[in-house]
Design a protein around this motif. Sequence first.
Motif, short mmCIF file in Angstrom:
data_model
loop_
_atom_site.label_atom_id
_atom_site.label_comp_id
_atom_site.label_asym_id
_atom_site.label_seq_id
_atom_site.Cartn_x
_atom_site.Cartn_y
_atom_site.Cartn_z
N GLU A 194 0.85 -1.20 0.00
CA GLU A 194 0.00 0.00 0.00
C GLU A 194 0.88 1.25 0.00
N LEU A 195 0.53 2.20 -0.85
CA LEU A 195 1.29 3.45 -0.97
C LEU A 195 0.57 4.56 -0.19
N HIS A 196 1.38 5.46 0.38
CA HIS A 196 0.84 6.59 1.15
C HIS A 196 1.58 7.85 0.76
N GLY A 197 0.97 9.00 1.03
CA GLY A 197 1.62 10.30 0.85
C GLY A 197 2.05 10.57 -0.57
N GLU A 198 3.30 11.04 -0.71
CA GLU A 198 3.83 11.42 -2.02
C GLU A 198 3.90 10.24 -2.98
N ALA A 199 4.21 9.05 -2.48
CA ALA A 199 4.27 7.86 -3.34
C ALA A 199 2.89 7.55 -3.92
N ALA A 200 1.84 7.69 -3.10
CA ALA A 200 0.48 7.45 -3.57
C ALA A 200 0.07 8.52 -4.60
N ASP A 201 0.41 9.78 -4.34
CA ASP A 201 0.10 10.85 -5.28
C ASP A 201 0.79 10.62 -6.62
N SER A 202 2.04 10.22 -6.58
CA SER A 202 2.80 9.96 -7.80
C SER A 202 2.21 8.77 -8.57
N ALA A 203 1.82 7.73 -7.84
CA ALA A 203 1.21 6.55 -8.48
C ALA A 203 -0.11 6.92 -9.15
N MET A 204 -0.91 7.76 -8.49
CA MET A 204 -2.19 8.18 -9.09
C MET A 204 -1.95 9.01 -10.34
N ALA A 205 -0.95 9.87 -10.33
CA ALA A 205 -0.63 10.67 -11.51
C ALA A 205 -0.22 9.76 -12.67
N ASP A 206 0.63 8.77 -12.38
CA ASP A 206 1.03 7.80 -13.42
C ASP A 206 -0.16 7.01 -13.92
#
Length: 85
Positions: free
Chosen positions: A54-66
């Motif tokens: 599970e991704l959180h914070g900046e990693a989650a935001d970056s994954a959603m953008a990708d």
Amino acid sequence: MSIADPWERYIVGYDSRMVQQVQVRDRIDGIDLVETVTVRPLRIYEKTDSGLVELHGEAADSAMADFWAADEQNNKINTNGEIEL
């Protein structure tokens, strides 16, 4: 991983919780308008060789953008407002 398939690297799903957001807006006639919106938070997982992480914070935001960039590339909207697959 190819950019053609946004589901190849990530899994995006809804959390089981519901969150209610309340917003007060000023209207022209001086009467306040109170709106409530109920949303379900997203949870983002990255597929790895050992399973899902599970991704959180900046990693989650970056994954959603990708994820959305790849999805947008796959689903082109034509001049009639229809999605061309």
